[in-house]
Design an enzyme around this catalytic site. Structure first.
Site, PDB file in Angstrom:
ATOM      1  N   GLY A  42       4.408  -4.199  -3.610  1.00  0.00           N
ATOM      2  CA  GLY A  42       3.652  -5.178  -2.744  1.00  0.00           C
ATOM      3  C   GLY A  42       3.390  -6.292  -3.636  1.00  0.00           C
ATOM      4  CG  ASN A 176      -5.409   0.202  -2.642  1.00  0.00           C
ATOM      5  OD1 ASN A 176      -6.204   1.209  -2.229  1.00  0.00           O
ATOM      6  ND2 ASN A 176      -5.221  -0.115  -3.772  1.00  0.00           N
ATOM      7  CG  ASP A 179     -13.235   0.612  -2.265  1.00  0.00           C
ATOM      8  OD1 ASP A 179     -11.864   0.309  -2.153  1.00  0.00           O
ATOM      9  OD2 ASP A 179     -13.741   0.367  -3.819  1.00  0.00           O
ATOM     10  CG  LEU A 480      33.323 -31.489 -27.083  1.00  0.00           C
ATOM     11  CD1 LEU A 480      32.551 -32.162 -28.504  1.00  0.00           C
ATOM     12  CD2 LEU A 480      32.396 -31.258 -26.051  1.00  0.00           C
ATOM     13  N   GLY A 484      41.266 -35.530 -27.794  1.00  0.00           N
ATOM     14  CA  GLY A 484      42.701 -35.603 -27.982  1.00  0.00           C
ATOM     15  C   GLY A 484      43.590 -34.592 -27.267  1.00  0.00           C
ATOM     16  CE  LYS A 485      40.490 -31.521 -23.311  1.00  0.00           C
ATOM     17  NZ  LYS A 485      39.383 -32.611 -23.616  1.00  0.00           N
ATOM     18  CB  SER A 553      38.658 -24.985 -19.711  1.00  0.00           C
ATOM     19  OG  SER A 553      39.140 -25.385 -20.858  1.00  0.00           O
TER      20      SER A 553
END
Length: 640
Positions: A42, A176, A179, A480, A484-485, A553
């Site tokens: 609850g 509940n 009271d 990054l 140079g990839k 990637s």
């Protein structure tokens, strides 16, 4: 005539043997009591911990030293003045006591003369909803508490929906703190009416409402004089008599997931696990899935000796009349009524991680004792728990609930969650961190999973490779932007071509002009970009090619996903390791400048993370060698 007391009747004169006999009789009765697992849930401050504390107190499960400590803690950190704060029996974490809230799931055991209980006190705060799901996953009954002063709240709806979604059929609505509203029947009736309208809308056909005061003990173990207008059962009476799932599970077909192959010596081989549903007897025909092999049960072995039959909930070891291949993760089922096997499904997913779900990312899926790799597609919709409205969604955030398709890397044995919680409920685990990120419920297998099959071909991938006189491979360049990839990958392909090697270069920019032109650069799109490239690369290795890829990637999980697609040893990760400052200084395309100015969003290294390889097959330090030298080193590595 007066009763006469003999020495054997008076406890003072009982012998050790008689005392031992009484103890044995008590333990025998206790052992065969049924077990009820339930949760209290609850909204915040509805009195969940107080209720459990009261149940423990009234069932005499508190020792004298615990009671003394409770009284002292109540005076020191309690919230009830000088009176006992029953919530402190359950809230054990320091942070819980400081704030007066429940954070983690707390489990407590207690017992009465009629039944044993395990209760889970689950948090009410929205940020801890995942903990509530954890507690509910094994529960037979949910006690939904409502503060009589506040009525039905958002978390009341959320927890009710989750309890129903997880398959809890027995719902108790505990209104509940009666009271604090002077035990007003009109307040109680209004809350029950409001909840009934909501419950009917989400499919809860029946629930048991009870007006209580956890603090004062009204209608907890007995009916209270303060609510003469209430004619239903007290909470404890209902908990002692409600039917538990294990009883109904015994009437279902036999299912047992194999947890362990029991092989203590050369003369014994059995398969151990807990029976999920149904009944098994010696001589019953069984089927092992997913292989479909059949046999009959020759023995049912337990720690206390062999049995003639066993039922749902019992942990046993089965022996077969035949030598059948069966291992951990397999499912033993009734031969004439086996469960299904498939690798594509529709499911409801409750996302439990701080990071958003990434559609297409591979996760571990654990269902019963089976663990497989799985990917989740973009959600069909997300559920608004307040209105039950279906909302469009591209992902799922923390505590979100959605419906999506998912696929696994191999067939798994399953049944819809509505029929079998053990074979229909699953969790998703992050492959990198091993953290549980989601819980889910399978609805059904997709029709295409039954209609699409692998077509056998006569010309094998080995034959393709032999024609080209080379070993297929994937050179996966990662790094990054500006590292140079592409430059190095192009030089590598030229060198391999001069050596009469059959290659193909998949470049990140080139692929986005065609195959992946519909994808953007959000994390989810990056995941899908790599998944598609991985599938293409796999097809090319099947054709016997050396595939060279040049992609940022950025995520380890996706690079690992592609590695898993390939044959062992065919995936070669090449980290083009260039510091961010050097890559940005080159900035050939001007992308870093745009990213710094805010013109380009989700740019790796600036406002999107790059997860560098931890153990690549080849690492190229571009600050220490030229592109030509890097290409030479890579070629020498793969073709000595």
């Amino acid at each position: 005539m007066t009763d006469t007391l003999t020495k054997t009747d008076d406890p003072i004169y009982k012998t050790d043997a008689l005392i031992a006999e009484d103890i044995d009789r008590y333990l025998e009765v206790h052992q065969h009591k049924t077990m009820l697992r339930f949760i209290t849930c609850g909204s915040v401050d509805d009195g969940k911990s107080t209720l459990i504390g009261r149940l423990l107190y009234d069932s005499k499960m508190i020792f004298e030293d615990q009671l003394a400590a409770l009284e002292a803690d109540s005076r020191r950190v309690g919230t009830q003045g000088q009176e006992i704060d029953f919530a402190l029996l359950v809230d054990g974490l320091a942070a819980e006591r400081e704030q007066g809230i429940t954070i983690d799931v707390a489990y407590r055991f207690f017992a009465t003369e009629k039944r044993k209980f395990i209760v889970a006190d689950t948090p009410g705060h929205e940020q801890y909803t995942r903990n509530m799901v954890t507690g509910a996953s094994t529960a037979d009954l949910a006690v939904i508490l409502i503060d009589a002063r506040k009525g039905v709240l958002t978390q009341t709806r959320r927890h009710s929906y989750l309890a129903h979604l997880i398959g809890i059929r027995n719902i108790v609505l505990a209104v509940n703190k009666m009271d604090l509203v002077d035990y007003d029947q009109a307040v109680y009736d209004g809350i029950v009416k409001d909840y009934a309208e909501f419950a009917n809308g989400i499919g809860i056909k029946a629930f048991t409402p009870i007006p209580i005061s956890g603090f004062r003990g009204d209608n907890i173990t007995g009916l209270s004089a303060n609510t003469p207008w209430y004619k239903g059962p007290a909470l404890m009476e209902h908990l002692e008599t409600v039917e538990v799932d294990q009883v109904s599970d015994r009437e279902k077909p036999f299912r047992m997931a194999v947890q362990w192959v029991n092989r203590p010596n050369l003369d014994f081989r059995g398969f151990s696990g807990q029976i999920a549903t149904g009944t098994v007897r010696v001589g019953d025909p069984i089927r092992v899935l997913p292989s479909g092999k059949t046999s009959t049960v020759s023995r049912i072995v337990t720690l206390d000796g062999d049995l003639e039959q066993a039922v749902a909930g019992q942990s046993i070891t089965l022996c077969f009349a035949d030598e059948v291949d069966c291992s951990r993760g397999d499912v033993i089922a009734a031969s004439d009524d086996p469960p299904q096997s498939a690798d594509q499904f529709e499911a409801t997913i409750v996302w439990m991680a701080d990071e958003d779900m990434l559609p297409g990312r591979p996760y571990w899926l654990k269902i019963g004792t089976q663990t497989v790799a799985a990917t989740v597609q973009q959600p069909k919709y997300q559920v608004n728990v307040n209105t039950m409205e279906h909302l469009a969604a591209k992902t799922l955030e923390l505590n979100a609930i959605g419906v999506a398709n998912l696929s696994t890397d191999r067939q798994i044995v399953f049944e819809p969650y509505a029929q079998n919680r053990a074979l229909g409920g699953f969790i998703l685990i992050d492959k990198i961190s091993n953290a549980t990120v989601a819980a889910g419920m399978l609805h059904f297998s997709l029709r295409r999973a039954q209609n699409v099959h692998w077509q056998a071909t006569d010309v094998s991938r080995d034959f393709h490779a032999a024609l080209k006189n080379q070993k297929p491979a994937v050179l996966w360049f990662t790094g990054l932007s500006g590292a140079g990839k592409s430059t190095i990958a192009n030089l590598v392909e030229k060198k391999l071509a001069r050596m009469n090697r059959h290659t193909f270069l998949l470049d990140g920019d080139n692929v986005r002009h065609g195959l992946n032109k519909d994808l953007g650069f959000t994390d989810a799109d990056r995941v899908e970009n790599i998944r598609r490239v991985g599938e293409v690369a796999k097809l090319m290795t099947d054709a016997g090619l050396i595939v060279i890829t040049a992609f940022i990637s950025p995520f380890r999980a996706e690079r690992e996903m592609v590695r898993q697609m390939m044959q062992p040893g065919e995936f070669i990760e090449v980290h083009i390791d260039t510091p961010l400052a050097d890559a940005e200084a080159r900035d050939v395309k001007g992308l870093y400048k745009k990213a710094r100015s805010g013109e380009l969003k989700n740019f790796t290294g600036i406002d999107s993370p790059y997860e560098a390889p931890e153990d690549p097959e080849i690492r190229i330090d571009t600050t220490a060698m030229t592109a030509e030298q890097a290409a030479e080193a890579i070629v020498a590595r793969i073709i000595p």
